[in-house]
Write an enzyme that holds these catalytic residues in place. Structure first.
Site, PDB file in Angstrom:
ATOM      1  N   ASN A  10      22.513  48.474  59.021  1.00 37.43           N
ATOM      2  CA  ASN A  10      21.969  48.361  57.661  1.00 37.43           C
ATOM      3  C   ASN A  10      21.795  46.872  57.320  1.00 37.43           C
ATOM      4  OD1 ASN A  10      21.961  47.999  54.809  1.00 37.43           O
ATOM      5  ND2 ASN A  10      22.644  50.102  54.558  1.00 37.43           N
ATOM      6  N   HIS A  13      22.124  43.536  53.186  1.00 37.68           N
ATOM      7  CA  HIS A  13      22.784  42.349  52.641  1.00 37.68           C
ATOM      8  C   HIS A  13      22.214  41.039  53.159  1.00 37.68           C
ATOM      9  CE1 HIS A  13      25.048  44.837  50.142  1.00 37.68           C
ATOM     10  NE2 HIS A  13      25.443  45.576  51.168  1.00 37.68           N
ATOM     11  N   HIS A  46      18.259  50.387  52.309  1.00 40.92           N
ATOM     12  CA  HIS A  46      18.362  51.135  51.058  1.00 40.92           C
ATOM     13  C   HIS A  46      17.449  50.484  50.030  1.00 40.92           C
ATOM     14  CE1 HIS A  46      21.352  52.897  47.831  1.00 40.92           C
ATOM     15  NE2 HIS A  46      20.088  53.185  47.570  1.00 40.92           N
ATOM     16  N   ARG A  48      16.772  50.315  46.617  1.00 39.24           N
ATOM     17  CA  ARG A  48      17.385  50.752  45.353  1.00 39.24           C
ATOM     18  C   ARG A  48      16.371  50.672  44.236  1.00 39.24           C
ATOM     19  NH1 ARG A  48      23.395  50.801  45.645  1.00 39.24           N
ATOM     20  NH2 ARG A  48      23.248  51.354  43.465  1.00 39.24           N
ATOM     21  N   ARG A  52      17.707  45.383  44.073  1.00 40.38           N
ATOM     22  CA  ARG A  52      18.645  44.251  44.086  1.00 40.38           C
ATOM     23  C   ARG A  52      18.714  43.569  45.454  1.00 40.38           C
ATOM     24  NH1 ARG A  52      24.345  47.386  43.407  1.00 40.38           N
ATOM     25  NH2 ARG A  52      23.264  48.233  41.623  1.00 40.38           N
ATOM     26  N   GLU A  73      17.162  54.739  53.039  1.00 47.21           N
ATOM     27  CA  GLU A  73      18.087  55.345  52.077  1.00 47.21           C
ATOM     28  C   GLU A  73      17.456  55.250  50.696  1.00 47.21           C
ATOM     29  OE1 GLU A  73      21.761  53.264  52.251  1.00 47.21           O
ATOM     30  OE2 GLU A  73      22.229  53.968  54.241  1.00 47.21           O
ATOM     31  N   THR A 104      27.153  52.229  47.025  1.00 48.91           N
ATOM     32  CA  THR A 104      27.102  53.685  46.850  1.00 48.91           C
ATOM     33  C   THR A 104      28.537  54.211  46.824  1.00 48.91           C
ATOM     34  OG1 THR A 104      25.153  53.514  48.236  1.00 48.91           O
ATOM     35  CG2 THR A 104      25.885  55.723  47.672  1.00 48.91           C
ATOM     36  N   GLU A 154      25.198  62.891  56.208  1.00 49.73           N
ATOM     37  CA  GLU A 154      25.966  61.690  56.535  1.00 49.73           C
ATOM     38  C   GLU A 154      27.234  61.736  55.693  1.00 49.73           C
ATOM     39  OE1 GLU A 154      23.922  57.965  57.014  1.00 49.73           O
ATOM     40  OE2 GLU A 154      25.670  56.830  56.346  1.00 49.73           O
ATOM     41  N   HIS A 193      29.749  53.900  55.770  1.00 53.00           N
ATOM     42  CA  HIS A 193      30.162  53.194  54.553  1.00 53.00           C
ATOM     43  C   HIS A 193      31.521  52.536  54.747  1.00 53.00           C
ATOM     44  CE1 HIS A 193      30.293  51.796  50.474  1.00 53.00           C
ATOM     45  NE2 HIS A 193      29.051  52.161  50.360  1.00 53.00           N
TER      46      HIS A 193
HETATM   47  N1  PXP Z   1      25.369  54.852  54.838  1.00 53.62           N
HETATM   48  C1  PXP Z   1      24.912  54.993  53.574  1.00 53.62           C
HETATM   49  C2  PXP Z   1      24.304  56.297  53.186  1.00 53.62           C
HETATM   50  C3  PXP Z   1      24.973  53.922  52.659  1.00 53.62           C
HETATM   51  O1  PXP Z   1      24.516  54.080  51.397  1.00 53.62           O
HETATM   52  C4  PXP Z   1      25.481  52.683  53.101  1.00 53.62           C
HETATM   53  C5  PXP Z   1      25.498  51.507  52.168  1.00 53.62           C
HETATM   54  O2  PXP Z   1      24.211  51.189  51.787  1.00 53.62           O
HETATM   55  C6  PXP Z   1      25.936  52.589  54.424  1.00 53.62           C
HETATM   56  C7  PXP Z   1      25.894  53.697  55.263  1.00 53.62           C
HETATM   57  C8  PXP Z   1      26.477  51.314  54.981  1.00 53.62           C
HETATM   58  O3  PXP Z   1      27.641  50.950  54.299  1.00 53.62           O
HETATM   59  P1  PXP Z   1      28.272  49.513  54.558  1.00 53.62           P
HETATM   60  O4  PXP Z   1      27.262  48.518  54.112  1.00 53.62           O
HETATM   61  O5  PXP Z   1      29.512  49.530  53.717  1.00 53.62           O
HETATM   62  O6  PXP Z   1      28.558  49.412  56.031  1.00 53.62           O
END
Ligand code: PXP
Length: 250
Positions: A10, A13, A46, A48, A52, A73, A104, A154, A193
């Site tokens: 992901n 960030h 994601h 959003r 952001r 996402e 999330t 998930e 997550h």
């Molecule tokens: N899976 C989903 C569905 C999420 O919403 C997120 C965060 O955007 C992640 C995985 C990844 O989480 P993290 O950034 O904490 O590794």
């Protein structure tokens, strides 16, 4: 049958840092290219509602250049549905979204919004995207996801990562039971997550899981060792939890 667990990286960030200055650097699309070269099997982003981090232009570019699946996402809103239908990403993961939250914070209440979600799952599925629902490891939610016809769920691992000691072990057992129940229904199961080098092992060991999606820790760790290395170490930790030879070249 391969026992290899897919890693979705992901890149949200990277965009968080870029947006802090309102300029073009660092570019999440470049990070996606590096992540793929380092062993990511897919890229997760994601979009959003408040934009952001990832923006519409990032999604346009990811769709143009990625040679691995994009997992988009999104919240179940009409705006996001239109965007996903236009782009046809390989996968769409429907997540709950609150404007005030930092991330999330919990799984979707699938059981409580059956009719609303049914339309999204049907339209996205017919459009060629594999739909997953981001939920807690709760039997009622898993059954509701199955009843809705979602092919994938998930499981939210945030609570497991935040807890410690016996409470973490109890949450891990709940996740394992949830994954096994979902697989017995015929669902493909992913998890994610909050995962880090410290927490990924016991989750990656769950043999029925097909994919992990990991972001914040990998991007944060990249500050210290570089993105390639942070991803390779995670890949290696996942492989060793599965008891398979590392697919990362030394
Ligand atoms: N899976 C989903 C569905 C999420 O919403 C997120 C965060 O955007 C992640 C995985 C990844 O989480 P993290 O950034 O904490 O590794």
């Amino acid at each position: 049958m391969t026992n290899k667990l897919r890693l979705g990286v992901n890149i949200d960030h990277v965009a968080t840092i870029r947006n802090a200055r309102g300029i073009m650097h660092p570019d999440p699309v470049r990070a996606a290219e590096m992540a793929v070269a380092a062993g990511a099997d897919g890229i997760t982003a994601h979009l959003r509602e408040d934009r952001r981090h990832i923006g519409d232009r990032d999604i346009d570019q990811l769709m143009d250049m990625l040679c691995v699946p994009l997992n988009l996402e999104m919240a179940a809103t009409n705006e996001m549905l239109d965007i996903a239908l236009r782009h046809k990403p390989h996968a769409v993961c429907i997540v709950p979204e609150k404007r005030q939250e930092l991330t999330t914070e919990g799984g979707l209440d699938v059981a409580g919004q059956h009719n609303r979600l049914a339309r999204y799952i049907q339209l996205l599925g017919e459009n060629g995207s594999r739909v997953s629902l981001f939920i807690d490891a709760d039997r009622r939610q898993i059954k509701a996801a199955y009843d809705l016809g979602a092919p994938v769920i998930e499981i939210h691992t945030g609570a497991y990562c935040d807890l410690s000691g016996d409470e973490r072990i109890a949450e891990l057992k709940r996740i394992i039971a949830g994954v096994q129940y979902a697989v017995s229904l015929g669902l493909e199961v992913h998890a994610g997550h909050g995962l880090s080098y410290e927490t990924v092992g016991p989750i990656a060991e769950i043999a029925e899981l097909a994919e992990l999606n990991i972001g914040h820790f990998l991007i944060g760790e990249a500050i210290f060792c570089g993105l390639t290395e942070s991803i390779r170490k995670m890949r290696s930790a996942m492989d060793s939890a599965r008891g398979i030879e590392s697919s990362v070249d030394e």
